[in-house]
Design a protein around this motif. Structure first.
Motif, PDB file in Angstrom:
ATOM      1  N   PRO A 180       0.832  -1.211   0.000  1.00 44.02           N
ATOM      2  CA  PRO A 180       0.000   0.000   0.000  1.00 44.02           C
ATOM      3  C   PRO A 180       0.868   1.263   0.000  1.00 44.02           C
ATOM      4  N   GLY A 181       0.454   2.213  -0.827  1.00 48.18           N
ATOM      5  CA  GLY A 181       1.115   3.519  -0.827  1.00 48.18           C
ATOM      6  C   GLY A 181       2.387   3.613  -1.633  1.00 48.18           C
ATOM      7  N   THR A 182       2.707   2.572  -2.406  1.00 42.93           N
ATOM      8  CA  THR A 182       4.003   2.574  -3.085  1.00 42.93           C
ATOM      9  C   THR A 182       3.934   2.912  -4.577  1.00 42.93           C
ATOM     10  N   ALA A 183       2.749   2.957  -5.175  1.00 44.15           N
ATOM     11  CA  ALA A 183       2.661   3.068  -6.640  1.00 44.15           C
ATOM     12  C   ALA A 183       3.286   4.351  -7.173  1.00 44.15           C
ATOM     13  N   ALA A 184       3.087   5.448  -6.460  1.00 42.96           N
ATOM     14  CA  ALA A 184       3.416   6.755  -7.060  1.00 42.96           C
ATOM     15  C   ALA A 184       4.689   7.379  -6.512  1.00 42.96           C
ATOM     16  N   ILE A 185       5.387   6.713  -5.621  1.00 43.80           N
ATOM     17  CA  ILE A 185       6.609   7.319  -5.062  1.00 43.80           C
ATOM     18  C   ILE A 185       7.612   7.537  -6.201  1.00 43.80           C
TER      19      ILE A 185
ATOM     20  N   GLY B 226      -3.621   6.017  -1.712  1.00 42.28           N
ATOM     21  CA  GLY B 226      -4.401   5.939  -0.475  1.00 42.28           C
ATOM     22  C   GLY B 226      -5.545   6.938  -0.489  1.00 42.28           C
ATOM     23  N   ALA B 227      -5.237   8.164  -0.931  1.00 40.61           N
ATOM     24  CA  ALA B 227      -6.266   9.204  -0.976  1.00 40.61           C
ATOM     25  C   ALA B 227      -7.305   8.881  -2.043  1.00 40.61           C
ATOM     26  N   LEU B 228      -6.849   8.425  -3.191  1.00 40.67           N
ATOM     27  CA  LEU B 228      -7.786   8.119  -4.272  1.00 40.67           C
ATOM     28  C   LEU B 228      -8.739   6.985  -3.872  1.00 40.67           C
ATOM     29  N   LEU B 229      -8.187   5.930  -3.304  1.00 35.67           N
ATOM     30  CA  LEU B 229      -9.021   4.778  -2.942  1.00 35.67           C
ATOM     31  C   LEU B 229     -10.067   5.162  -1.894  1.00 35.67           C
ATOM     32  N   ARG B 230      -9.709   6.088  -1.009  1.00 35.23           N
ATOM     33  CA  ARG B 230     -10.704   6.531  -0.013  1.00 35.23           C
ATOM     34  C   ARG B 230     -11.859   7.262  -0.680  1.00 35.23           C
ATOM     35  N   GLU B 231     -11.550   8.060  -1.703  1.00 36.92           N
ATOM     36  CA  GLU B 231     -12.641   8.746  -2.427  1.00 36.92           C
ATOM     37  C   GLU B 231     -13.531   7.747  -3.150  1.00 36.92           C
ATOM     38  N   LEU B 232     -12.907   6.698  -3.666  1.00 36.40           N
ATOM     39  CA  LEU B 232     -13.666   5.709  -4.441  1.00 36.40           C
ATOM     40  C   LEU B 232     -14.360   4.666  -3.567  1.00 36.40           C
TER      41      LEU B 232
END
Ligand code: FES
Length: 575
Positions: free
Chosen positions: A221-226, A330-336
């Motif tokens: 989790p949280g690693t895609a965009a670093i 993380g932020a995107l998934l919370r919106e979705l």
């Protein structure tokens, strides 16, 4: 739970077959000791590290330090790291197109995971085809596996403007073709587009696939965009190594993570990020390795229900470094969240519900919009059908011109890439701004499905200020490209799809509202024209022959028929 006590671990896995297992174990340990490894380390379980460095892959420039960081995590958690190479695919260095070699890399990955003694594996990829290939291979091998991506590039600067590969590459090239940027400036821009290690800086195919890998649950989790050069990328690598060791003691296999629910979540995310059209093909292929299929009707339902929430190029304004700083996946998934299946698990065993219950530190709403204030109310991609594409086509509405969504035009046809190169800039070409440009014979079998579906605007129209036209082909386009472009038309022209029947002057109608693309020619006339199509010759030998005989159409993910879940999906029923 530790279930390693009842099965061979580490070097004892899959002993070489000499007809004497004790001899095989003794010989393997002897040769392993020749690498200078202590007997203490050789007793440990093993985490393989599929590494993909290459002088032909700029996007993987940080591979040595990533391998070192993963190894650090594996050692610290009590296992033995064993890096091993597989094929590496650098997008712009392969001819005719990297797509031809994605399946080869997936086979390499699968077979090396299975054949070598490892208890879990960390797969390190990044450039467009490498992550799909690794996920396809891992799904088929079905051993505990974690995907780590190399991460996106940082942006460059040109005369006060941020530049990122490769949306800005295309923007500047269009200006150069239109004559508004000169040769001296385009030379300057060439050196300012790709200024750090990492994958393309926008939400192109590589970053889309990184987001998909995380949504599927195959990456931490949280690693895609670093970003590739951020210190946190190395921390993510170390943690991936530790997590792989945890997988040895509490195995979670890809078929527990990549499920119908996680695949649907991944399609939702693809829509919400305005992601690459290529990801539809890749996700279809990954899911197909486990027998999971999502119909075009369901794809359109997901798209119509899922808003675009991420404001990044090529659809919007930002770059991947902004997405990371804004809160990332993380932020995107919370919106979705209201749209997602929350019972899926990731490779740590955590459910999506548990992940999203954790508080979020901060969200930059300029980059990641709230669900009720989206960039667009509907998802980025739609599947089309109709008389021109009986087995489907894809349109990226998020990156297209809305005025062209409901349109009809006269076909201007090119019968292949050579014809396109020869005539597109001919001042005598009979073409108008409201015509539909049609490119045939760049489908999977004919040409390996290159990213040539982004046909250039004919120079005389570009110089007159035309920025977009409807363009139709059986090929793909780069995830960093934009325009009103119909792609992946199936069946492809070279195997007798109706695209092959289009002639100059025919009328074609596009309707995004109805999700249709129709050739307005009588069905009997289409059939008469198609009757003259000659079968494609099969190359006489080697990988190219295997490719031609077994590659599926886009609806089958362009996988090889014998690599799908049970090897039974034939070319004919892959629509
Ligand atoms: Fe490798 Fe764009 S060229 S990600």
């Amino acid at each position: 739970m530790n279930d390693t006590k009842d099965r061979p671990v580490g070097l004892d896995n899959g002993l070489t077959n000499y007809g004497d297992l004790d001899f095989a174990r003794y010989l393997r340990r002897s040769f392993a000791r020749s690498m200078g490894l202590s007997t203490t380390l050789l007793e440990r379980p093993i985490v393989g590290i599929a590494m993909t460095p290459s002088g032909f892959n700029n996007c993987h420039r940080t591979m040595p330090e990533l391998v070192e960081a993963v190894s650090r995590g594996v050692l610290a958690a009590g296992a033995l790291p064993m890096p091993f190479p597989t094929i590496s695919l650098g997008e712009v260095f392969l001819n005719p197109t990297s797509m031809v070699y994605r399946n080869l890399m997936s086979m390499d990955t699968e077979e090396m995971i299975v054949a070598q003694p490892m208890d879990a594996v960390v797969l390190i990829g990044g450039c467009d085809k490498t992550v799909p290939a690794q996920l396809m291979g891992a799904a088929s091998a079905n051993r505990p596996a974690i995907q780590l991506v190399t991460g996106p590039m940082m942006t460059g600067r040109h005369r006060g403007q941020r530049l990122g590969a490769c949306t800005d590459c295309r923007g500047y090239w269009s200006k150069y073709r239109a004559g508004t940027v000169d040769l001296a400036e385009i030379d300057l821009v060439e050196g300012r587009l790709s200024v750090t290690a990492g994958t393309c800086a926008v939400m192109g195919t590589a970053s889309t696939m990184a987001c998909i890998a995380e949504t599927l649950g195959m990456s931490l989790p949280g690693t895609a965009a670093i970003p590739a050069v951020h210190a946190d990328r190395l921390v993510a690598a170390e943690e991936s190594g530790r997590a792989a060791v945890a997988l040895i003691h509490r195995p979670i296999r890809p078929d527990q993570v990549i499920t119908p629910h996680s695949v649907e979540n991944a399609f939702r995310v693809l829509m919400a990020i305005g992601g690459s059209t290529n990801a539809i093909v890749h996700l279809t292929a990954i899911a197909g390795r486990l027998g999971i299929r999502v119909s075009n009707a369901r794809l359109n339902q997901l798209s119509d229900e899922t808003p675009v929430l991420v404001d990044l190029k090529p659809v919007g304004d930002g770059y991947m470094e902004d997405f990371h700083a804004a809160g990332g996946m993380g932020a995107l998934l919370r919106e979705l969240r209201p749209l997602l299946h929350l019972d899926t698990i990731d490779i740590t065993g955590c459910t999506l519900a548990e992940r999203l219950d954790e508080p979020l530190e901060w969200v930059d709403r300029l980059v990641i919009r709230p669900f009720d204030d989206p960039v667009s109310k509907v998802g980025g991609l739609v599947a089309l059908s109709g008389s021109l594409a009986p087995d489907g086509a894809i349109f990226k509405r998020a990156a297209a011109t809305p005025a062209l969504f409901e349109s009809e035009g006269r076909a201007v046809v090119f019968d292949g890439l050579a014809d396109l190169a020869k005539r597109i800039d001919d001042p005598d070409l009979d073409v108008r701004a409201d015509d539909f440009l049609v490119l045939q014979n760049i489908g999977p079998q004919a040409a390996g499905m290159p990213e040539a579906g982004y046909l250039p605007i004919p120079k005389k129209l570009a110089q007159a200020g035309v920025k977009d036209m409807v363009r139709i082909s059986d090929g793909r386009m780069s995830g960093t490209a934009f325009g009103s472009i119909v792609l992946h038309v199936a069946p492809e022209a070279a195997i007798g799809g109706p695209l092959a029947a289009v002639r100059n002057g025919d009328r074609i109608r596009l309707s995004i509202a109805e999700k249709r693309i129709d050739l307005l020619v009588d069905a009997a006339e289409i059939a008469r024209r198609l009757a003259t199509i000659e079968p494609l010759p099969v190359p006489p030998r080697g990988y190219k022959a295997l490719y031609r005989k077994t590659v599926l159409q886009a609806g089958g993910g362009c996988d090889f028929d014998f690599l799908t879940s049970d090897g039974s999906l034939r070319k004919d029923d892959a629509a």
